[in-house]
Scaffold this active site. Structure first.
Site, PDB file in Angstrom:
ATOM      1  N   HIS A 120       2.556   4.290  -3.329  1.00 37.41           N
ATOM      2  CA  HIS A 120       3.823   3.625  -3.608  1.00 37.41           C
ATOM      3  C   HIS A 120       3.751   2.412  -2.608  1.00 37.41           C
ATOM      4  O   HIS A 120       3.712   2.557  -1.569  1.00 37.41           O
ATOM      5  CB  HIS A 120       4.945   4.683  -3.321  1.00 37.41           C
ATOM      6  CG  HIS A 120       6.322   3.816  -3.734  1.00 37.41           C
ATOM      7  ND1 HIS A 120       6.489   3.654  -5.156  1.00 37.41           N
ATOM      8  CD2 HIS A 120       7.197   3.412  -2.962  1.00 37.41           C
ATOM      9  CE1 HIS A 120       7.781   3.041  -5.010  1.00 37.41           C
ATOM     10  NE2 HIS A 120       8.109   2.944  -3.797  1.00 37.41           N
ATOM     11  N   LEU A 129      11.025  11.798  -7.754  1.00 36.41           N
ATOM     12  CA  LEU A 129      10.060  10.386  -7.926  1.00 36.41           C
ATOM     13  C   LEU A 129      10.054  10.002  -6.637  1.00 36.41           C
ATOM     14  O   LEU A 129      10.846   9.795  -5.625  1.00 36.41           O
ATOM     15  CB  LEU A 129      11.061   9.369  -8.596  1.00 36.41           C
ATOM     16  CG  LEU A 129      10.237   8.310  -8.880  1.00 36.41           C
ATOM     17  CD1 LEU A 129       8.740   8.472  -9.619  1.00 36.41           C
ATOM     18  CD2 LEU A 129      11.031   7.245  -9.572  1.00 36.41           C
TER      19      LEU A 129
HETATM   20  C1  GAR Z   1       0.322  -1.066  -6.607  1.00 39.79           C
HETATM   21  O1  GAR Z   1       0.841  -2.118  -5.809  1.00 39.79           O
HETATM   22  C2  GAR Z   1       0.711   0.239  -6.458  1.00 39.79           C
HETATM   23  O2  GAR Z   1       1.211   0.488  -5.061  1.00 39.79           O
HETATM   24  C3  GAR Z   1       1.812   0.160  -7.137  1.00 39.79           C
HETATM   25  O3  GAR Z   1       1.439  -0.614  -8.493  1.00 39.79           O
HETATM   26  C4  GAR Z   1       0.446  -1.393  -8.190  1.00 39.79           C
HETATM   27  C5  GAR Z   1      -0.754  -1.069  -8.986  1.00 39.79           C
HETATM   28  O4  GAR Z   1      -1.800  -2.017  -8.618  1.00 39.79           O
HETATM   29  N1  GAR Z   1       2.311   1.361  -7.752  1.00 39.79           N
HETATM   30  C6  GAR Z   1       3.943   1.589  -8.107  1.00 39.79           C
HETATM   31  O5  GAR Z   1       4.657   0.698  -8.212  1.00 39.79           O
HETATM   32  C7  GAR Z   1       3.973   3.089  -8.511  1.00 39.79           C
HETATM   33  N2  GAR Z   1       5.431   3.298  -8.334  1.00 39.79           N
HETATM   34  P1  GAR Z   1      -3.289  -1.963  -9.165  1.00 39.79           P
HETATM   35  O6  GAR Z   1      -3.097  -1.688 -10.738  1.00 39.79           O
HETATM   36  O7  GAR Z   1      -3.675  -3.331  -8.931  1.00 39.79           O
HETATM   37  O8  GAR Z   1      -3.827  -0.749  -8.485  1.00 39.79           O
END
Ligand code: GAR
Length: 197
Positions: free
Chosen positions: A117, A152
């Site tokens: 996260h 969550l």
């Molecule tokens: C990442 O920054 C992750 O931490 C975030 O989405 C992005 C995915 O990037 N996750 C969330 O926001 C979960 N709530 P990626 O697809 O390049 O790994």
């Protein structure tokens, strides 16, 4: 072989970092583990291309085809469980998987379901974490890897990394700075978990 199943919704850069670490650090030989599959709830998730190019099985399960969250999660578990044989436990890694999971799904994989996260939890659960950190005047932001529980973005914190918020930062600039740290800590946490399993 311990199977890692990675769930994505988009770019999949964290998934790619994990796949590269598994290859670079010889997880198959050293940890008896492999990234067995990448599953996306979106057919256009770019990460699927990287996974296929690296010889990893991919699956797409479009959540819009299911009437309820429960139905989707049940079908998702069926896919995951193909890799969850006795003696071959599966680790389910959420890597930018933008779905809220049901209690049934979370309890099924309790203790082997992890998420990344992009905030320093417990601050800024939910969406738009970088803009919210900037708006709140935070001088530091970061990322958290945690066990997934029903609530969550809660659950035991396994690792965090901190980055500065710089003057004039946009959400995109801060997100990019945080993302470089995500790619460092997520593979590390997974290797640690595999060592303990
Ligand atoms: C990442 O920054 C992750 O931490 C975030 O989405 C992005 C995915 O990037 N996750 C969330 O926001 C979960 N709530 P990626 O697809 O390049 O790994």
């Amino acid at each position: 072989m311990k199977n890692i199943v990675i769930l994505i919704s988009g770019g999949g850069s964290n998934m790619a970092a994990i796949v590269k670490a598994a290859q670079r650090d010889g997880w198959a030989d050293k940890l008896g583990a492999r990234v067995a599959a990448v599953i996306s709830n979106r057919v256009d998730a770019k990460g699927l291309i990287f996974a296929r190019e690296h010889g990893i099985a991919t699956e797409v399960l479009d959540h819009r085809a299911f009437a309820s969250r429960e139905d989707f999660d049940t079908a998702l578990a069926v896919l995951i469980n193909r890799f969850d044989q006795p003696g071959e436990p599966v680790l389910v890694v959420l890597a930018g998987f933008m779905r809220i999971l049901t209690q049934g799904f979370v309890s099924r994989y309790a203790g082997r379901l992890v998420n990344i996260h992009p905030s320093l939890l417990p601050a800024f659960t939910g969406l738009h974490t970088h803009q919210r950190a900037i708006d709140a005047g935070c001088q530091f932001a970061g990322v958290t890897v945690h066990q997934v529980t029903v609530e969550l973005d809660h659950g035991e914190i396994l690792a965090q990394a901190v980055v500065p918020v710089l003057p004039g930062d946009t959400a995109d600039a801060l997100a990019a700075r945080v993302l470089t740290q995500e790619h460092v800590i997520y593979p590390r946490v997974i290797a640690d978990l595999l060592q303990k399993k």
